[in-house]
Write an enzyme that holds these catalytic residues in place. Structure first.
Site, mmCIF file in Angstrom:
data_model
loop_
_atom_site.group_PDB
_atom_site.id
_atom_site.type_symbol
_atom_site.label_atom_id
_atom_site.label_comp_id
_atom_site.label_asym_id
_atom_site.label_seq_id
_atom_site.Cartn_x
_atom_site.Cartn_y
_atom_site.Cartn_z
ATOM 1 N N HIS A 103 0.847 -1.193 0.000
ATOM 2 C CA HIS A 103 0.000 0.000 0.000
ATOM 3 C C HIS A 103 0.881 1.241 0.000
ATOM 4 C CE1 HIS A 103 -3.495 -2.559 1.630
ATOM 5 N NE2 HIS A 103 -3.637 -2.344 0.335
ATOM 6 N N ARG A 112 -3.270 4.883 -2.057
ATOM 7 C CA ARG A 112 -3.148 3.531 -1.505
ATOM 8 C C ARG A 112 -2.803 2.487 -2.564
ATOM 9 N NH1 ARG A 112 -5.938 0.063 2.397
ATOM 10 N NH2 ARG A 112 -6.800 -1.774 1.410
ATOM 11 N N TYR A 142 -11.205 -6.870 9.315
ATOM 12 C CA TYR A 142 -12.496 -7.126 8.694
ATOM 13 C C TYR A 142 -12.210 -8.143 7.607
ATOM 14 C CZ TYR A 142 -10.115 -3.463 6.121
ATOM 15 O OH TYR A 142 -9.139 -2.726 5.493
ATOM 16 N N GLU A 198 0.646 -5.117 11.029
ATOM 17 C CA GLU A 198 0.196 -3.720 10.966
ATOM 18 C C GLU A 198 1.035 -2.951 11.987
ATOM 19 O OE1 GLU A 198 -2.046 -2.398 8.943
ATOM 20 O OE2 GLU A 198 -3.135 -4.124 8.156
#
Ligand SMILES: *[C@@H]1O[C@H](CO)[C@@H](O)[C@H](O)[C@H]1NC(C)=O
Ligand SMILES: *[C@@H]1O[C@H](CO)[C@@H](O)[C@H](O)[C@H]1NC(C)=O
Ligand SMILES: *[C@@H]1O[C@H](CO)[C@@H](O)[C@H](O)[C@H]1NC(C)=O
Ligand SMILES: [Zn+2]
Length: 547
Positions: free
Chosen positions: A287, A342, A486, A509
């Site tokens: 990203h 992104r 998610y 992350e």
């Protein structure tokens, strides 16, 4: 009159989008079941390697002038011959640009038709943290997200009992706050003016300062600022030249815009039986805007290569394959065009498998909205590709999580996947660095079901985050992607485990938890890198045996 015109445009757009979406759905691949390679956690003695204090010398003095990165990379553009369809296309374009000037004169250009030639400004955009505390709140926020307004950008998905970070454009700030108060959703402004934070995130460096660094160190990497892709590649090439016995630069392929995708392989050679050693793969920069990942990846490279004597045992047992910027086009665009970009920078309007008509439609919608380049590379991998749509992957080219016209439509994901597949028998650990939220995520992302070896993966991850926390006290969470974030489909870690059969596949992350989000100040590069390196060394020790 202007309003009538706008609603007509909307109707047209919705119709066209439906045609495009229908076309995308038809292109989905089939499911496949894959055997996962077996592997056990072993009890190795310490792999050694002090995290020797990082070289703080040659402190650069930064000034206001931003350096220009040399444009080493040429953009390949196919030259095309004359044909009837080209003629039709150019007539269409002429008509389209004619309509364009009419539309512009009626409803104005600034807000809806953002020019892409100049830098996107986030002046007076606010980063707001929302605290939904009921399912109803979550549903309200999901509705808001579905509106896909240019002025409402969700950085995290609305979830029950979890905070949601949203960037709001200046025109909507007061309306949104009124809406939140009306709905009883608590909120807090994290960043009152995004553009100011963007301006201060990365210390500037002049060309002279950079040249000085190259003279003294052989390269201009500092880990005190985020560097451009050209500098990162030059650093890898410098290492390969200076440490030819352990470092090799490999070009995996070329990006959509023609930039070379370069990784570094760090290896002291084969084992005593002449076989390739087990390897750890680390990638970052899938990203574009998640700069911290690429900075951490190059920090790890610097440790392993420039401080190789501190990591003798780690290098004896393990090969390292490190790809600091998977998506160089997007990464560069996030430096030069839109800090919050992104995706990749591809344009699929000319794809062979789309009809000429759809190409024109695509081109028209792109012209209309002016921002539909790019595919989310982390939805583009060929494992359950395009399955999860609700929030997780989109079939709409204008969306932030657009999965692409088909799996591996992006040359960047394809190049990386081909190399991993060619070396899968050696790769024991797959790590992909993203930001933000401080989580060590375990597959799967595409389903709530856990892999059968989930507890082994989670136990290794928990030891890793234990080591992370020891360095500066930073807390990380371990859990399955689909739960903690998610559900998403087409992510690289799912593919690494599901297709390449790499047992220990994780998405990390990195910092922070939303104070700055994607705009993490450069002063946090070294602390973030030091703690993550501690976690990764722990994984190496747990997964790769001495014998
Ligand atoms: C590793 O060592 C621990 C204790 O030292 C032991 O409980 C465990 O069974 C060992 N695991 C393996 C795979 O040998
Ligand atoms: C919500 O969060 C609180 C605090 O983090 C926790 O104690 C509680 O169990 C959570 N509730 C649900 C339903 O997840
Ligand atoms: C390891 O690093 C040292 C110091 O930077 C260097 O002199 C040596 O050549 C390196 N070893 C290899 C095998 O490259
Ligand atoms: Zn990411």
């Amino acid at each position: 009159m202007a309003d009538d015109f706008k609603s007509t445009l909307c109707v047209v757009f919705v119709g066209l989008s439906a045609i495009i979406a229908a076309n995308r759905v038809a292109a989905r691949p089939q499911r496949g079941d894959f055997e996962l390679a077996a592997g056990a956690i072993c009890n190795c003695s310490s792999t050694g390697g002090d995290d020797g204090s990082f070289d703080e010398g040659n402190r650069a003095r930064y000034s206001d002038e931003e350096i220009e990165t040399d444009s080493d990379f040429t953009i390949d553009k196919e030259s095309r011959g004359f044909s009837l369809t080209d003629l039709v296309e150019s007539m269409f374009s002429a008509v389209a640009s004619g309509i364009g000037s009419i539309v512009t004169s009626i409803i104005g250009t600034e807000k809806n038709f953002r020019s892409r030639s100049s830098r996107v400004s986030y002046k007076n955009h606010q980063l707001i943290r929302l605290y939904p505390n009921s399912q109803e709140h979550v549903n309200d926020l999901k509705e808001l997200e579905k509106s896909e307004s240019e002025d409402v950008k969700f950085w995290t998905e609305p979830m029950y009992n979890r905070t949601t970070d949203v960037v709001i454009g200046p025109d909507l700030v007061s309306d949104l706050k009124a809406f939140l108060r009306y709905k009883g959703i608590d909120f807090k402004v994290l960043i009152p003016d995004l553009q100011k934070t963007i301006a201060h995130q990365n210390p500037k460096m002049t060309k002279e300062q950079r040249d000085d660094l190259v003279t003294t160190n052989g390269h201009s990497m500092t880990w005190k600022r985020y560097h451009r892709y050209g500098e990162i590649v030059k650093y890898l090439e410098y290492l390969a030249l200076r440490y030819p016995n352990i470092a090799e630069v490999i070009t995996l392929g070329h990006s959509y815009e023609g930039q070379p995708i370069k990784m570094i392989k760090i290896s002291t050679g084969t084992n005593k039986d002449g076989e390739a050693k087990p390897a750890i793969w680390i990638d970052a920069g899938i990203h574009a805007r998640e700069w911290i990942g690429s900075a951490v990846a190059t920090y790890i490279v610097s440790q392993l290569v420039e401080k190789n004597s501190s990591y003798a045992k780690l290098l004896d047992n393990t090969d390292w394959m490190i790809l600091p910027v998977v998506n160089p086009d997007g990464y560069e665009f996030s430096h030069t065009g839109d800090r919050l970009w992104r995706k990749t920078r591809s344009n699929h309007a000319d794809d062979e498998d789309d009809s000429r008509f759809l190409q024109l439609v695509n081109r028209y919608t792109r012209w209309l909205w002016g921002k539909c380049e790019g595919v989310d590379p982390n939805r583009n991998f060929d494992y359950h590709w395009g399955e999860v749509e609700e929030g997780g992957a989109s079939l709409d080219p204008c969306h932030e999580t657009y999965a692409g016209p088909r799996a591996f439509s992006e040359p960047e994901t394809k190049a990386m996947a081909d190399y991993i597949l060619a070396n899968k028998q050696n790769i024991r650990v797959y790590l992909t660095l993203h930001s933000y939220s401080q989580m060590w995520l375990v597959p799967w992302g595409y389903t709530d079901t856990k892999p059968s070896d989930y507890s082994e993966l989670a136990s290794v991850a928990k030891k890793a985050i234990g080591a992370v926390t020891k360095i500066h006290g930073t807390d990380y969470q371990v859990g399955p992607s689909a739960d903690l974030l998610y559900p998403t489909s087409g992510a690289s870690d799912d593919w690494a485990k599901g297709v390449a059969g790499i047992k220990y596949a994780y998405t990390v992350e990195l910092r922070d938890r939303g104070r700055y989000g994607f705009l993490l100040p450069a002063s946090q590069i070294v602390p973030t890198a030091r703690e993550i390196w501690a976690g990764i060394k722990t994984i190496a020790r747990l997964v790769i045996c001495n014998t």
